[in-house]
Design a protein around this motif. Structure first.
Motif, short mmCIF file in Angstrom:
data_model
loop_
_atom_site.label_atom_id
_atom_site.label_comp_id
_atom_site.label_asym_id
_atom_site.label_seq_id
_atom_site.Cartn_x
_atom_site.Cartn_y
_atom_site.Cartn_z
N LEU A 1 -2.65 6.86 -6.55
CA LEU A 1 -1.55 7.20 -5.67
C LEU A 1 -1.79 6.71 -4.25
CD1 LEU A 1 -0.78 10.86 -6.77
CD2 LEU A 1 0.32 8.75 -7.50
N PRO A 2 -0.76 6.18 -3.57
CA PRO A 2 -0.91 5.79 -2.17
C PRO A 2 -1.16 7.01 -1.31
CG PRO A 2 1.38 5.56 -2.88
CD PRO A 2 0.58 5.92 -4.09
N SER B 1 -5.67 10.86 -7.25
CA SER B 1 -5.28 10.78 -5.85
C SER B 1 -5.92 9.60 -5.14
CB SER B 1 -5.67 12.07 -5.11
OG SER B 1 -7.06 12.23 -5.09
N LYS C 1 1.56 3.69 4.17
CA LYS C 1 0.89 3.93 2.90
C LYS C 1 -0.27 2.95 2.72
CE LYS C 1 4.76 6.01 0.43
NZ LYS C 1 5.64 5.92 -0.74
N GLU C 2 -1.40 3.47 2.29
CA GLU C 2 -2.57 2.66 2.05
C GLU C 2 -3.25 3.13 0.77
OE1 GLU C 2 -5.08 3.00 5.43
OE2 GLU C 2 -3.67 2.05 6.79
N ASP C 3 -3.93 2.22 0.12
CA ASP C 3 -4.69 2.56 -1.08
C ASP C 3 -6.17 2.38 -0.81
OD1 ASP C 3 -2.50 3.02 -2.88
OD2 ASP C 3 -2.12 0.88 -2.81
N ASP D 1 -13.06 1.69 0.45
CA ASP D 1 -12.42 0.57 -0.23
C ASP D 1 -13.43 -0.52 -0.57
OD1 ASP D 1 -10.79 -1.99 -0.57
OD2 ASP D 1 -9.20 -0.49 -0.31
N LEU E 1 -9.19 1.31 -2.88
CA LEU E 1 -9.61 0.72 -4.16
C LEU E 1 -11.11 0.93 -4.31
CD1 LEU E 1 -7.61 -2.64 -4.02
CD2 LEU E 1 -6.92 -0.44 -5.01
N TYR F 1 -12.44 9.05 4.12
CA TYR F 1 -11.81 7.82 3.65
C TYR F 1 -12.10 6.67 4.62
CZ TYR F 1 -9.14 10.96 0.64
OH TYR F 1 -8.78 11.90 -0.29
#
Length: 243
Positions: A15-16, A11, A23-25, A76, A27, A46
């Motif tokens: 997955l975005p 997750s 939508k964000e990722d 991130d 990393l 997050y």
């Protein structure tokens, strides 16, 4: 409830995530050592990377956080310490001020173990951040009474991510062995305290890698200080010395 590492890894890493209708990722940073591999009863936090023209912004999602649970900070790796540390300090304070507390609940950073290809966690529950204008060698001098019974070493990770120990540059590959040998020779039986300093321009990826590197020093004779110094070199006092 025990967290499923496999599910969270998918997750967070693959997955975005739907946030504010876009939508964000996230990393995650990566290193080759797992400090922790499991954690129970958790809430996710997050910190997203957001590019706005030439500017980089951080977007925080803590809406699912429950103060009595363990908090997993998914941050991130592209974000700088200058962006995320103020947000982390706010979240730490929010949890402490909550009317519902759990003394056994911890805070951890999540990252990826490049060797096992799985999710790992780095605890930072007791860390107190000194931000912008502080550096450990000055802080120790101002609070001599707190540190006189210890052997104190100032470790700095500068803007170029080079390492110095009490102003002396040390190669990354030699860092752990150097500290252990030096402390054993110079501490005169005292407990050694490692004081960590990070330039605020370092990325979160570099920060986690450096933190895990420093964690490998810990033993019954060597401890990491609960104070961490995230500094802006332009705001530090002029000392004519090597940091």
């Amino acid at each position: 409830m025990k967290i499923s590492i496999k599910v969270l890894l998918v997750s967070v890493l693959l997955l975005p995530i739907l946030q504010s209708c876009k939508k964000e990722d996230v990393l995650l940073p990566q290193t080759n050592v797992s400090v922790m591999t499991t954690i129970e009863d958790h809430s996710p936090i997050y910190l997203f990377y957001e590019a706005n023209g030439k500017d980089t912004l951080v977007e925080v999602n803590a809406k699912n956080s429950i103060s009595t649970t363990n908090w997993i900070f998914n941050i991130d790796k592209r974000l700088s310490l200058g962006l995320i540390i103020p947000e982390i300090k706010v979240l730490q304070s929010k949890k402490k001020r909550s009317g519902h507390t759990n003394e056994e609940a911890i805070n951890v950073f999540s990252y990826s173990d490049s060797i096992t290809k799985s999710l790992a966690f780095l605890p930072f529950t007791d860390v107190q951040y000194k931000y912008d204008k502080d550096f450990s060698k000055f802080y120790i001098k101002e609070h001599t009474d707190l540190y006189i019974d210890y052997f104190n070493l100032t470790v700095n990770f500068n803007k170029q991510n080079q390492i110095t120990v009490d102003g002396n540059e040390i190669e990354r590959e030699e860092f752990v062995a150097y500290i252990k040998d030096f402390a054993d020779f110079m501490s005169n039986g005292k407990t050694t305290i490692i004081h960590l300093n990070f330039d605020k321009h370092l990325s979160y990826n570099e920060y986690i890698q450096n933190k895990v590197l420093a964690w490998q020093l810990t033993s019954d004779k060597i401890q990491l200080s609960s104070y961490e110094f995230i500094y802006d070199k332009e705001l530090l006092p002029e000392c004519g010395c090597t940091l």
